[in-house]
Design an enzyme around this catalytic site. Structure first.
Site, mmCIF file in Angstrom:
data_model
loop_
_atom_site.group_PDB
_atom_site.id
_atom_site.type_symbol
_atom_site.label_atom_id
_atom_site.label_comp_id
_atom_site.label_asym_id
_atom_site.label_seq_id
_atom_site.Cartn_x
_atom_site.Cartn_y
_atom_site.Cartn_z
ATOM 1 N N HIS A 190 -5.257 24.788 -6.588
ATOM 2 C CA HIS A 190 -6.005 25.471 -5.691
ATOM 3 C C HIS A 190 -6.525 26.884 -5.902
ATOM 4 C CE1 HIS A 190 -5.086 21.346 -4.301
ATOM 5 N NE2 HIS A 190 -3.845 21.561 -3.687
ATOM 6 N N ASP A 213 -3.868 14.900 -7.536
ATOM 7 C CA ASP A 213 -3.461 15.776 -5.499
ATOM 8 C C ASP A 213 -3.413 14.540 -5.525
ATOM 9 O OD1 ASP A 213 -2.300 16.824 -4.031
ATOM 10 O OD2 ASP A 213 -4.209 18.369 -3.661
HETATM 11 ZN ZN LIG Z 1 -1.075 19.660 -3.722
#
Ligand SMILES: [Zn+2]
Length: 471
Positions: free
Chosen positions: A280, A331
């Site tokens: 991220h 994800d």
């Molecule tokens: Zn994750």
């Protein structure tokens, strides 16, 4: 000794550009033994049906969350954010069994192959029974993922996750996090045991499996545990992944607890190096990006999930300018195609900056947006999965995507623009054939086990959702 498998592509993506008339030879080890542009098609060899691209790595996956995709798009209360989504996601996390996880993951992995991924990195934090008790086989849920990878025919990098507290200053985990609990030594043991098990079974040649290790985040793993992982992995190549700076609340908590923001804090400890992958890295400063670049670590961005969860934008042009490879991940599984992830990487920046072709780098002779993002995801993904070589080059694993040249979105376009069209002109079924380690996983759009896998997924969804999820 198996004779080498010889392929020939009318064109293929090599070294960051299209090359014509490419001979590709797969060795007995499932790796490219020859890659040569400008070669005539050998007699008796059937040319590939279209231009060929290397497969990409899905560098961040939580397979079980596939069972939740599409089911969180309604708001019942005054506010909905990452944290309220997480509470609902935990209901699924605490309801899956080894059997349902295998079925969910197998269906997901077939979808990922269709999305152009040939390897998936599982950030795997479901370790125990929902009440926290150990399974008779401690690797029961890891085995379920390996079996799912085998069902689908995709490569798998397992990343057992260190997860030991509910937040900064918390003594332990919440009740709904009990099945996640692993300390640094346990996570590392599971990683090594997973590799030993599959090496011993001789299965690495049919479905490529390897393992690294992960830390859930700086809020869920203590400084001592992060240092311990650093020590345990000192002499190995395997990747080390960590969620970092996805949410502003986590950044603020880290600042309060450690005196620095998460990336700055990790960099200041001297822990980051080329094996580390920061997942991220949304809320980071230019100085933090420079620190990551200096360390050699990579970043894994998951734009469709980050959009779905309302995480925010990271500074993609700054990351690219700093030279950090940007791997991508599915994800939460709301998107299962790398084309969608690359499109969102660019579109997020266009919306943020009110400009076009933000990620293109004309100053570096790289004016094509899709090519810049694809090359970054290709190199970053290979490293995130622990592969020293990745792509259409000698010694790299023989993974390949054959473009369906008949797709309506590609008709009439010059070949030089096909990658752009794949990302920005939304073909519906772009990959005709997909190869993983020298074996065809998808042939003329067909997957050999698709009915079996889809039926298993439907049964698992019924088991999960037919009655209120436990816990
Ligand atoms: Zn994750």
């Amino acid at each position: 000794m198996t004779p080498p498998q010889v392929l020939w592509a009318p064109s293929a993506w090599i070294g960051g550009r299209w090359r014509e008339a490419v001979l590709l030879e797969v060795g007995a080890d499932g790796r490219w033994s020859r890659v040569e542009a400008g070669s005539a098609c050998p007699p008796g060899v059937q040319p590939l049906a279209g231009p060929a691209l290397p497969g990409l790595v899905d560098a961040h996956s939580h397979a079980f969350q596939r069972a939740f995709a599409g089911l969180a798009e309604h708001r019942d209360g005054a506010d909905d954010d990452f944290w309220s989504w997480r509470d609902r996601m935990y209901r699924v996390a605490n309801a899956v069994t080894p059997e349902t996880l295998r079925a969910i993951a197998a269906h997901l992995y077939v979808e990922l192959l269709r999305g152009g991924y040939t390897q998936v990195c599982e950030f795997h934090y479901l370790q125990h029974e929902a009440d926290g008790r150990a399974y008779a086989d401690p690797l029961a849920l890891s085995q379920a993922l390996a079996d799912a990878a085998d069902d689908a025919g995709i490569g798998l990098t397992l990343l057992p996750v260190v997860y030991e507290r509910a937040g900064f200053g918390a003594a332990g985990l919440r009740d709904d996090q009990r099945r996640f609990r692993l300390d640094a030594d346990e996570a590392w043991q599971r990683s090594r045991e997973f590799e030993r098990r599959f090496a011993a079974a001789g299965r690495t040649a049919s479905v490529p499996l390897n393992a690294g290790v992960a830390l859930h985040s700086v809020r869920a793993a203590s400084a001592e545990s992060i240092a311990r992982v650093r020590a345990l992995t000192e002499d190995v190549e395997g990747p080390v992944h960590i969620h970092v700076a996805e949410q502003r609340a986590e950044v603020a908590d880290c600042l309060a607890a450690c005196g620095r923001t998460p990336v700055a804090w990790l960099a200041a400890q001297g822990w980051l190096d080329a094996r580390w992958q920061l997942v991220h890295a949304t809320h980071v400063t230019p100085q933090e990006i420079d620190a990551v670049a200096a360390s050699g670590a990579g970043a894994v961005l998951c734009p469709s999930t980050e959009a779905n969860l309302g995480d925010g934008f990271t500074d993609v042009p700054r990351w690219l300018a700093s030279g950090v490879d940007l791997a991508i991940g599915s994800d939460s599984q709301v998107g299962r195609s790398w084309r969608e992830e690359l499109r969102w990487l660019e579109y997020g920046q266009r919306l943020r900056l009110e400009r076009r072709n933000v990620c293109a780098q004309p100053g570096k002779s790289r004016p094509d947006t899709a090519a810049v993002l694809f090359e970054s995801a290709l190199a970053g993904g290979g490293r995130a999965a622990g592969h020293a070589r990745w792509g259409l080059e000698r010694g790299a694993r023989a993974d390949l995507l054959v473009i369906d040249a008949d797709d309506a979105s590609l008709l009439g376009l010059p070949h030089a623009r096909w990658l752009d069209a794949l990302v920005f002109s939304s073909p519906s079924r772009p990959w005709r054939d997909v190869m993983v380690a020298g074996r065809w996983a998808l042939r003329n759009h067909h997957h050999a086990r698709v009915e079996h896998v889809a039926a298993g997924f439907e049964r698992a969804m019924h088991a999960l959702w037919a009655e209120p999820a436990r816990n």
